[in-house]
Motif scaffolding. Structure first.
Motif, short mmCIF file in Angstrom:
data_model
loop_
_atom_site.label_atom_id
_atom_site.label_comp_id
_atom_site.label_asym_id
_atom_site.label_seq_id
_atom_site.Cartn_x
_atom_site.Cartn_y
_atom_site.Cartn_z
N LYS A 102 -13.39 -21.74 27.70
CA LYS A 102 -13.46 -20.79 27.63
C LYS A 102 -12.73 -20.00 26.58
N LYS A 103 -11.65 -19.82 26.95
CA LYS A 103 -9.95 -19.48 25.65
C LYS A 103 -10.28 -20.56 24.89
N LEU A 104 -10.36 -21.67 24.85
CA LEU A 104 -10.46 -22.84 23.55
C LEU A 104 -10.94 -21.54 22.34
N LEU A 105 -12.64 -21.40 23.01
CA LEU A 105 -13.71 -21.42 22.51
C LEU A 105 -13.54 -20.23 21.99
N GLU A 106 -12.91 -19.53 22.31
CA GLU A 106 -12.63 -17.82 22.14
C GLU A 106 -11.82 -17.82 21.06
N LEU A 107 -10.82 -18.34 21.32
CA LEU A 107 -9.73 -18.76 19.88
C LEU A 107 -9.59 -19.44 19.27
N HIS A 108 -11.21 -20.73 19.05
CA HIS A 108 -11.29 -21.54 18.33
C HIS A 108 -12.71 -20.39 17.03
N ALA A 109 -12.84 -19.44 18.05
CA ALA A 109 -13.85 -18.42 17.31
C ALA A 109 -13.03 -17.28 16.27
N GLY A 110 -11.79 -17.46 16.85
CA GLY A 110 -10.81 -16.24 15.96
C GLY A 110 -10.53 -16.58 15.16
N PHE A 111 -9.81 -17.97 15.33
CA PHE A 111 -9.53 -19.29 13.58
C PHE A 111 -10.31 -18.60 12.71
N TYR A 112 -12.11 -18.68 13.44
CA TYR A 112 -13.20 -18.88 12.28
C TYR A 112 -13.64 -17.21 11.70
N GLY A 113 -12.95 -16.74 12.31
CA GLY A 113 -12.85 -14.78 12.05
C GLY A 113 -14.64 -14.49 12.32
N VAL A 114 -14.75 -15.26 13.36
CA VAL A 114 -15.92 -14.73 14.19
C VAL A 114 -15.47 -13.33 14.96
N LYS A 115 -16.60 -12.73 15.02
CA LYS A 115 -16.26 -11.32 15.84
C LYS A 115 -16.37 -11.38 17.02
N LYS A 116 -15.27 -10.25 17.82
CA LYS A 116 -15.98 -10.98 19.40
C LYS A 116 -17.28 -10.56 20.02
N ASN A 117 -18.12 -9.43 19.63
CA ASN A 117 -19.46 -9.61 19.82
C ASN A 117 -20.37 -9.81 19.45
N GLN A 118 -19.81 -11.05 18.50
CA GLN A 118 -20.90 -12.39 18.12
C GLN A 118 -20.21 -13.42 18.59
N ARG A 119 -19.61 -13.77 19.18
CA ARG A 119 -18.95 -14.62 20.59
C ARG A 119 -20.24 -14.82 21.21
N ILE A 120 -19.99 -16.43 21.11
CA ILE A 120 -22.12 -17.06 21.73
C ILE A 120 -21.03 -18.58 22.24
N THR A 121 -20.23 -18.06 23.27
CA THR A 121 -19.01 -18.57 24.00
C THR A 121 -20.08 -19.47 25.14
N GLU A 122 -20.24 -18.30 26.18
CA GLU A 122 -20.96 -18.98 27.15
C GLU A 122 -22.75 -19.26 26.84
N ILE A 123 -23.42 -19.30 25.71
CA ILE A 123 -23.96 -19.80 25.46
C ILE A 123 -23.80 -21.55 25.30
N ILE A 124 -22.92 -21.55 24.16
CA ILE A 124 -21.99 -23.24 24.06
C ILE A 124 -21.42 -23.30 25.35
N LEU A 125 -20.67 -23.10 25.63
CA LEU A 125 -20.77 -23.71 27.15
C LEU A 125 -21.60 -24.68 27.63
N LYS A 126 -23.05 -23.53 27.93
CA LYS A 126 -24.07 -24.22 28.44
C LYS A 126 -24.70 -25.09 27.97
N LEU A 127 -24.88 -25.18 26.50
CA LEU A 127 -25.74 -26.17 25.72
C LEU A 127 -24.64 -27.68 25.99
N VAL A 128 -23.68 -27.34 26.08
CA VAL A 128 -22.87 -28.55 26.30
C VAL A 128 -22.57 -28.71 28.41
N SER A 129 -22.98 -28.29 28.66
CA SER A 129 -23.29 -28.38 30.14
C SER A 129 -21.62 -28.47 30.86
N LEU A 130 -21.11 -27.87 30.09
CA LEU A 130 -19.84 -26.81 30.67
C LEU A 130 -19.32 -26.00 31.70
#
Ligand code: ADP
Ligand code: MG
Length: 309
Positions: A102-130
């Motif tokens: 979770k932390k890794l994806l949040e950090l990485h989204a930050g690197f790409y300039g994705v704003k907090k309210n536009q992150r889809i961390t939970e959806i991605i984790l689900k998609l890759v069954s993690l």
């Protein structure tokens, strides 16, 4: 309806020069296009140039010449937009062991300039069954989970194109299936997928179109179906009432693969001979056919043919 092309590659060359007298032409005038929404597979033996191609797209390797256009952006003129359009899953697993997914994806989204309210961390984790591993340290994940986390990492900025270099190498069969399902569902959502692999059977099942690279040359580029249609050799297995006694085989291209007890296996070229002729030939040998099964060959045959030297 014809879809637009989202990747254009024109006369792409890569020459690695180690020293003045030895250079490797890793990509030789590569030309190809990938359409929006397709799953495109790049196949080839070791050293064919697959990773070189992917690494040029991701900006890790500098091309020697040629043009690359991704999602309408030229790699030389708009490298940042090209990067934003791509999610790249590298061949090597390389993750910080102290972060949880979770932390890794949040950090990485930050690197790409994705704003907090536009992150889809939970959806991605689900998609890759993690989703169950969201808070476990990366170092405690299995090899297959790490690879799925790499896929997740490539998705944080919701790129329209995802590129994977040997995504299933070293991943066991069960997790491989799971990964392919993840990629299929991404593709169903409209994401264009480009992957390299040496699991030819999986490529045959997964990919809409396939390019085959050999020593830097693109030796085939077609729909998977058209590539399979090009296979001319057909194998037929007959179960007979007793052993066939074949003395003079006069049929053009017919080869006896094996003839044991009541099983006869033959091969023939389907543009030169029809199966009816083989059946009537066997009838003349006084054997009765109890069962027939055929094998049309698969992509492996195409691959071996095009990449042998
Ligand atoms: P593949 O991914 O299909 O196995 P690569 O793109 O890794 O192929 O390699 C293609 C060719 O380029 C090989 O001959 C390889 O040895 C060479 N090559 C790859 N990377 C480098 C590099 N950094 N320096 C020199 N030669 C390289
Ligand atoms: Mg490689």
């Amino acid at each position: 309806m014809s879809k637009k092309n989202v990747l254009h590659v024109k006369n792409l060359n890569k020459i690695y020069s180690k020293n003045s007298n030895k250079s490797i032409h890793a990509l030789n005038n590569l030309n190809l296009e990938v359409k929006e929404g397709e799953i495109f597979g790049l196949l080839g033996p070791n050293g064919a140039g697959k990773s070189t191609f992917i690494n040029i797209l991701s900006g890790l390797v500098k091309k020697s010449s040629g043009e690359v256009n991704v999602w309408g952006f030229d790699l030389d003129k708009n490298p940042r937009q090209v990067k934003a359009s791509l999610g790249i899953v590298p061949q090597e697993v390389n993750l910080d062991p102290f972060f949880n997914p979770k932390k890794l994806l949040e950090l990485h989204a930050g690197f790409y300039g994705v704003k907090k309210n536009q992150r889809i961390t939970e959806i991605i984790l689900k998609l890759v069954s993690l989703e169950d591993q969201a808070s476990s340290y990366s170092r405690n994940l299995s090899g297959g989970m790490k690879r799925r986390l790499l896929v997740a990492k490539a998705l944080v900025h919701q790129p329209p194109i995802v590129i994977l270099d040997e995504p299933t190498a070293g991943v066991d069969v069960e997790l491989r299936k799971n990964l392919w399902e993840n990629l299929k569902s991404l593709n169903d959502q409209g994401v264009t997928i480009i992957l390299t692999t040496h699991y030819i059977h999986e490529a045959q099942q997964m990919c809409d179109r396939i390019g085959i690279l050999n020593k830097g040359d693109l030796v085939a580029l077609d729909t998977t179906k058209n590539l399979l249609d090009k296979i001319q050799t057909k194998t037929v297995r007959f179960v007979l009432n007793n052993k066939a006694n074949i003395k003079d085989n006069s049929l053009d291209t017919l080869k006896i693969v094996s003839n044991n007890n009541n099983e006869l296996i033959v091969s023939y070229e389907k543009n030169k001979l029809e199966i009816e002729k083989i059946i009537s030939f066997l009838g003349n040998q006084n054997v009765k056919i109890n069962d027939i099964s055929t094998d049309d060959g698969d992509l492996e045959d195409v691959f071996v043919n095009l990449t042998k030297n």
